[in-house]
Structure formats: structure tokens, C-alpha cells
Design a protein around this motif. Structure first.
Motif, PDB file in Angstrom:
ATOM      1  N   GLN A 240       6.046   4.843   9.243  1.00 38.41           N
ATOM      2  CA  GLN A 240       7.066   5.872   9.440  1.00 38.41           C
ATOM      3  C   GLN A 240       6.678   6.703  10.662  1.00 38.41           C
ATOM      4  N   ALA A 241       7.627   7.393  11.223  1.00 36.02           N
ATOM      5  CA  ALA A 241       7.355   8.200  12.411  1.00 36.02           C
ATOM      6  C   ALA A 241       6.398   9.335  12.070  1.00 36.02           C
ATOM      7  N   ASP A 242       5.575   9.697  13.040  1.00 29.50           N
ATOM      8  CA  ASP A 242       4.677  10.832  12.852  1.00 29.50           C
ATOM      9  C   ASP A 242       5.052  11.903  13.870  1.00 29.50           C
ATOM     10  N   GLU A 243       5.610  12.998  13.373  1.00 28.31           N
ATOM     11  CA  GLU A 243       6.120  14.042  14.261  1.00 28.31           C
ATOM     12  C   GLU A 243       4.994  14.748  15.013  1.00 28.31           C
ATOM     13  N   LEU A 245       2.100  13.530  16.092  1.00 31.29           N
ATOM     14  CA  LEU A 245       1.642  12.692  17.202  1.00 31.29           C
ATOM     15  C   LEU A 245       2.785  12.318  18.144  1.00 31.29           C
ATOM     16  N   GLY A 246       4.008  12.456  17.669  1.00 31.00           N
ATOM     17  CA  GLY A 246       5.160  12.067  18.483  1.00 31.00           C
ATOM     18  C   GLY A 246       5.316  10.568  18.589  1.00 31.00           C
ATOM     19  N   ILE A 247       4.948   9.854  17.533  1.00 29.91           N
ATOM     20  CA  ILE A 247       5.020   8.386  17.510  1.00 29.91           C
ATOM     21  C   ILE A 247       6.143   7.944  16.574  1.00 29.91           C
ATOM     22  N   GLN A 248       6.965   7.013  17.049  1.00 27.54           N
ATOM     23  CA  GLN A 248       8.024   6.469  16.213  1.00 27.54           C
ATOM     24  C   GLN A 248       7.498   5.339  15.334  1.00 27.54           C
ATOM     25  N   LYS A 249       8.198   5.058  14.277  1.00 25.18           N
ATOM     26  CA  LYS A 249       7.851   3.936  13.407  1.00 25.18           C
ATOM     27  C   LYS A 249       7.792   2.657  14.237  1.00 25.18           C
ATOM     28  N   GLY A 250       6.772   1.818  13.986  1.00 26.90           N
ATOM     29  CA  GLY A 250       6.675   0.571  14.733  1.00 26.90           C
ATOM     30  C   GLY A 250       5.254   0.042  14.821  1.00 26.90           C
ATOM     31  N   GLY A 451      -8.182  11.521  -2.222  1.00 23.29           N
ATOM     32  CA  GLY A 451      -8.086  12.978  -2.277  1.00 23.29           C
ATOM     33  C   GLY A 451      -8.642  13.662  -1.040  1.00 23.29           C
ATOM     34  N   LEU A 452      -9.222  12.888  -0.123  1.00 26.74           N
ATOM     35  CA  LEU A 452      -9.860  13.467   1.055  1.00 26.74           C
ATOM     36  C   LEU A 452      -9.020  13.322   2.309  1.00 26.74           C
ATOM     37  N   VAL A 453      -8.248  12.213   2.402  1.00 28.98           N
ATOM     38  CA  VAL A 453      -7.429  11.954   3.591  1.00 28.98           C
ATOM     39  C   VAL A 453      -6.102  11.312   3.203  1.00 28.98           C
ATOM     40  N   ASP A 454      -5.126  11.480   4.072  1.00 29.87           N
ATOM     41  CA  ASP A 454      -3.853  10.757   3.972  1.00 29.87           C
ATOM     42  C   ASP A 454      -3.812   9.739   5.102  1.00 29.87           C
ATOM     43  N   VAL A 455      -3.380   8.510   4.794  1.00 32.39           N
ATOM     44  CA  VAL A 455      -3.288   7.461   5.815  1.00 32.39           C
ATOM     45  C   VAL A 455      -2.015   7.650   6.633  1.00 32.39           C
ATOM     46  N   VAL A 456      -2.178   7.662   7.955  1.00 32.65           N
ATOM     47  CA  VAL A 456      -1.045   7.829   8.874  1.00 32.65           C
ATOM     48  C   VAL A 456      -0.619   6.480   9.446  1.00 32.65           C
ATOM     49  N   ALA A 457      -1.601   5.612   9.763  1.00 34.36           N
ATOM     50  CA  ALA A 457      -1.295   4.307  10.341  1.00 34.36           C
ATOM     51  C   ALA A 457      -2.448   3.355  10.069  1.00 34.36           C
ATOM     52  N   LYS A 458      -2.155   2.060  10.180  1.00 33.01           N
ATOM     53  CA  LYS A 458      -3.147   1.018   9.919  1.00 33.01           C
ATOM     54  C   LYS A 458      -3.394   0.229  11.201  1.00 33.01           C
TER      55      LYS A 458
END
Length: 474
Positions: A240-243, A245-250, A451-458
Motif C-alpha cells: 500500500q502507499a506510504d504517505e 515516504l511518499g511512495i505509491q503502492k508497487g 509489538g515492536l515494529v510495523d512492516v511497511v515494505a518487503k
């Protein structure tokens, strides 16, 4: 004398349970056996209080000499550990080897320790375990930071779509080889040396020792160490997009690097660790956790040198990333960087503490970080949740499950080739000690720290370069 002088009699005069007491009893009950107690005891009280006045006494001289020698003997400099140390948080405990927990147990007993935590990728190291987080009061532990000061991750996300990488894979491999250099002692010379503002830092004039490392730092600027250090191209997927970082889904091409402060940082670590051990005498089991008081000259010197090494490590990554972006003609959509093997001044429970993260990622609320897997396992771009029980930290990778020796003995070249082929990874350099099978399951590690981090991208590695000379982290 009707009754002999007893130990109780002498203890009442201020003598203590020691060899001195035995000498005094022997003299009192031999040379003065014919005299009354009320005469002998005041005399022995005088000897205790003023032994120097009896150095010419033919009977009492041995006692007086022993007392003076004991008083002038070097005091026991060993700093005692705290026996009933406070507990600490452990994440992913069932997958952490006993040696790492034993090292953390000792670290918690330091008199300067405020709090601790063990990350799910933890394994045994020197002093503080790798994956150990330790908060101290106004004290810095060189081996709590580690040998490779400021070792870090850096990620550049490019404006290049996934398909372009696969269509031009040979080009990317060629550029990766052309613009990276690896291994202990390796650097650039003459016109090939890189340049960066960090080399002009006034902190290089901290003292003669640090100043003499300037040329080494310059020659190795923009290079990577041995061991588990790498530079790799891979595909990063944002579901999903990350506002922020300004990165669109992809799915995008990305460059991921892992390295530290090279020989410059290692030399600083060695020097100040030896200094700490000379100044801070701890029991044998805690010797590698020797610390420097931040109010001391030595503590201030190390703090400045450590931060300089951290800035230098960051500069090394910047040089590599700038070279690579230029070589492939890419625009950087976002760049994320975080370091480990470092110490920070932070507020914990309302007080300022020194937080050592030896192989642990800063994960304060909203703080971005990168947690790699292995050369075939995915890495993760994460955002910290600011968990206090973890001292705002997370793992710095998958963590080893085999020592280097075990890996070389148990993993064949054929095994390694097959796993690389199965995952579609092209490897340049590296030995079997860095084989993917030598590392823990990154998915298991990530599950232990939801509980320590949320994943933003792989991030999925595709072309990996590591040292091929058998060198270790330096």
C-alpha cells in the motif's frame, strides 16, 4: 597473666579477622603471658592505633610491620556486581541460545545498569550479546557498542520498475561489481579515493590517536567490510502507499547496504576497550563489559570518537549509494538508514540514560528501520512502535543460528548453490559461513516482534555482493 588473651579481646579493641589477629594473639600469649590483661590490652590497643611507634620495639615490631604493610597494600580494585539484578525483557526467548541469555544476565548485574532487553535475533558475542540492548547511567561500554562502531543498514528505493531490473540484470551486476569494494584492509588509493565532508570533521583532531587514523579512514571511505556485510540489488514491494515516504503502492528496484566504520572504527573500539579494562576492573565473567564514566576524560573521548565513527559509517553508505544511483541513472524515491552497534543518550522512565544497541535496531515511535534476512530471505522496511519494554528497539536481522565454523563444516558448496538457485539469487563473493542456512528464520524473528515494529515494505534480494576473501567484520 591469669587467662590468655583471646580473639574476642582483640576484636573488641578494633582488630579484624585477618592474619594480623593471629600475629597479635601469638605475641600476646607468649611474650606477655606473665602480665595482667588490663596491662596487655591497652598496649595492644596502642599498637593498633599507632603501629609506626613500635617499629623499633624488639617484641612488637613484627606486629607493627604487618599492620603497616597491610594498610599500604593495594586495595582490591574489583568492582562488585549486583547479585539481585532486576529482570529484563526477552523477545522470542525460545529461539535464543543460552549463551546469549547468560551474557545478558551478567550485563544486568553491572552497578551502572538501569534496564535491558534481548531481541529475537540475539546470539552470543563478546561482552554484551549481539541483539542485546542495555541502558546505563552516565556510563559507556565500548564492547556494549561493539567492534564495528556504527554498523548500519541503508536502503535506496529507485524509480525503476521491477521488470526493468529483470530485463537488464547483467548491467546491474556489472555496475555492482564496478562500484563496490569489500574485505578487511581493502580500500581505495590515489585518484580513486572518494571524498566526503566527514573527513573534514574537527573531531579528527580529538587527540593524536584519532588523528593518526585519518588516512586509514580516507582510503576505506565508500568500501564495505568482510563477514556479513553486503551490497545488494533487490525488489521492494509496498502493498500500500506510504504517505510519510511518499511512495505509491508497487514493486520497485532498491539497493540495500550493510556495513560499518571499517578499520577506523575497529581501531577506536580496540583502543578504548583496553583503556576501559585498565580503568574499570570487573570480575572475570564481566571483564568485557568494562565501562567508562562519561564525566571522565576517557569517557568523553570515546563518546566523541564513537560518534565520529558513526558519521563515517554513514558517509561510507552515502558514497556507495550516490555512486550506484549515478551509474544506473536512477532517481531515488526514498532513502532510509538506521544504525546499530552504537550508543545514544535517551530518556527512559523520566531520566537520561545511555542506551547501547549492539546488533539492535532503533525502533522508537515512528522511527524507520531496515531488518534484513539473509542473502536469500527477505528483509523488511519497518516503522517503530516505541515499545518501552524493548527500550524502543527491535532486531537488526535474522540472527545466526550456526557459528561460522559450524556453517563451514555442515553446509556444502552444492547446498549453497542449490538454495541460491531456488531463490533466483545471483551471488558475488561470500563463503559458506554466510550461507542462508546459517541464519534463523526471518519470519519467525519478525513474528516475535510484532509489538515492536510495523512492516511497511518487503525487500527480496536478487544480486548480492559480499567479501570473497574470507575476511570478517572489521
Amino acid at each position: 597473666m591469669e587467662k590468655p588473651i583471646t580473639g574476642t579481646d582483640l576484636l573488641a579493641l578494633g582488630y579484624t579477622e585477618s592474619t594480623i589477629l593471629g600475629i597479635a594473639l601469638k605475641i600476646a600469649n607468649s611474650a606477655y603471658s606473665a602480665q595482667a590483661k588490663d596491662v596487655v590490652l591497652p598496649l595492644f590497643k596502642k599498637v593498633k592505633d599507632y603501629p609506626e611507634n613500635f617499629l623499633d620495639d624488639e617484641v612488637l615490631e613484627p606486629l607493627a610491620t604487618a599492620m603497616i604493610e597491610e594498610a599500604n597494600a593495594p586495595k582490591d580494585e574489583i568492582i562488585p556486581l549486583i547479585e539481585n539484578a532486576q529482570p529484563y525483557s526477552i523477545f522470542g526467548e525460545s529461539h535464543i541460545e543460552p549463551g546469549a541469555k547468560a551474557q545478558m544476565d551478567i550485563a544486568m548485574k553491572l552497578p551502572v545498569t538501569v534496564a535491558g532487553a534481548l531481541m529475537p535475533d540475539a546470539h552470543q558475542g563478546y561482552g554484551l550479546p549481539i541483539g542485546g540492548v542495555l541502558a546505563t547511567k552516565n556510563a559507556i561500554i565500548p564492547y556494549g557498542v561493539g567492534v564495528d562502531i556504527g554498523c548500519r543498514m541503508a536502503l535506496s528505493v529507485y524509480d525503476i520498475p521491477e521488470h526493468h531490473f529483470y530485463e537488464n540484470e547483467a548491467k546491474y551486476k556489472r555496475e555492482l561489481i564496478a562500484h563496490t569494494k569489500f574485505g578487511a584492509g581493502h580500500g581505495y588509493h590515489g585518484q580513486h579515493k572518494a571524498d566526503h565532508g566527514v573527513l573534514d570533521s574537527p573531531d579528527f583532531n580529538l587527540n593524536r590517536f584519532v588523528k593518526n587514523l585519518h588516512d586509514k579512514a580516507w582510503s576505506q571511505l565508500g568500501t564495505s567490510g568482510g563477514g556479513n556485510h553486503f551490497v545488494e540489488f533487490g525488489i521492494i514491494e509496498f502493498e500500500q502507499a506510504d504517505e510519510v515516504l511518499g511512495i505509491q503502492k508497487g514493486r520497485y528496484l532498491a539497493l540495500l547496504t550493510h556495513s560499518g566504520s571499517r578499520g577506523f572504527g575497529a581501531t577506536i573500539a580496540g583502543h578504548y576497550t583496553r583503556l576501559a579494562k585498565d580503568l574499570c576492573k570487573l570480575p572475570k565473567e564481566a571483564a568485557n563489559l568494562a565501562y567508562l564514566d562519561l564525566n571522565s576524560q576517557e569517557g568523553q573521548e570515546y563518546w566523541i570518537a564513537m560518534n565520529l565513527a558513526g558519521d563515517y559509517a554513514s558517509a561510507c553508505h552515502q558514497v556507495i549509494h550516490d555512486k550506484m544511483a549515478k551509474a544506473i541513472g536512477a532517481q531515488v524515491l526514498a532513502k532510509v538508514e538506521n544504525h546499530h552497534n552504537f550508543a545514544w543518550k535517551e530518556i527512559l522512565n523520566g531520566e537520561e540514560v545511555i542506551v547501547h544497541r549492539k546488533g539492535a535496531t532503533p525502533a522508537g515511535k515512528g522511527v524507520m528501520g531496515i531488518i534484513p534476512g539473509s542473502m536469500t530471505a527477505p528483509g523488511f522496511l519497518v516503522r517503530g512502535r516505541g515499545e518501552a519494554s524493548a527500550i524502543n528497539s527491535a532486531s537488526h536481522g535474522a540472527g545466526r543460528q550456526m557459528s561460522r565454523t559450524q556453517a563451514i563444516k555442515s553446509i556444502t558448496k552444492a547446498d549453497m548453490r542449490q538454495v541460491l538457485k531456488d531463490h533466483g539469487v545471483s551471488l558475488i563473493g561470500a563463503g559458506r559461513d554466510e550461507a542462508p542456512m546459517a541464519y534463523k528464520d526471518i519470519d519467525m524473528v519478525m513474528a516475535a516482534q510484532t509489538g515492536l515494529v510495523d512492516v511497511v515494505a518487503k525487500f527480496t534480494p536478487k544480486i548480492v555482493r559480499m567479501a570473497d576473501d574470507g575476511s570478517r567484520e572489521d
